[in-house]
Design an enzyme around this catalytic site. Sequence first.
Site, PDB file in Angstrom:
ATOM      1  N   HIS A  78      20.777 -36.515 -32.865  1.00 54.58           N
ATOM      2  CA  HIS A  78      22.061 -36.795 -33.489  1.00 54.58           C
ATOM      3  C   HIS A  78      21.959 -38.060 -34.331  1.00 54.58           C
ATOM      4  O   HIS A  78      21.092 -38.914 -34.101  1.00 54.58           O
ATOM      5  CB  HIS A  78      23.142 -36.950 -32.432  1.00 54.58           C
ATOM      6  N   GLU A  80      23.806 -40.784 -34.524  1.00 54.08           N
ATOM      7  CA  GLU A  80      23.949 -42.056 -33.820  1.00 54.08           C
ATOM      8  C   GLU A  80      22.721 -42.369 -32.974  1.00 54.08           C
ATOM      9  O   GLU A  80      22.311 -43.526 -32.874  1.00 54.08           O
ATOM     10  CB  GLU A  80      25.230 -42.107 -33.002  1.00 54.08           C
ATOM     11  N   CYS A 109      25.238 -39.154 -26.625  1.00 56.32           N
ATOM     12  CA  CYS A 109      25.194 -40.274 -27.561  1.00 56.32           C
ATOM     13  C   CYS A 109      26.119 -41.397 -27.112  1.00 56.32           C
ATOM     14  O   CYS A 109      25.819 -42.573 -27.326  1.00 56.32           O
ATOM     15  CB  CYS A 109      25.526 -39.819 -28.976  1.00 56.32           C
TER      16      CYS A 109
END
Length: 156
Positions: A78, A80, A109
């Site tokens: 992802h 982030e 995350c």
Amino acid sequence: MNRKDAIHPYGAKQLQFDRRYLRMAAIWAENSYCKRRQVGALIVKDKMIISDGYNGTPSGFENVCEDENNVTKPYVLHAEANAITKVARSNNSSENSTLYITDSPCMECSKLIIQSGIRRVVYSNQYRNLEGIDLLKRAGIEMVYIDLEEKDNEIQ
């Protein structure tokens, strides 16, 4: 006090910065090779971008995020997570920084966000699962939703 000061706890100037960084995260998302969803993230500390990321495969892997059935491959990172691991490899610290991300974070995350010392998360699209937001709020991390399509924005 004008309308924007009333709806953003840090005033119109911070709202202006937040909107700009979110737009930059949206532009950064365009670097993603993912077809189903492109997500971008920036980590900002003291008005400096200290890291960036977008969703995609790990370094050295083919830039294909979905399988033949258009399902996201399990090893896709992802945005982030990419930004947090990138700052971890640098001489910068994400302690007390702000994460700007185009989509609200997932549970996995969110755990990384908590552990990295990020204190504020600003996002512009709400993901269907809100468990990550709930966890971040529970950890005392400030969550700010800004709809980039609207002029007046509210804090959640």
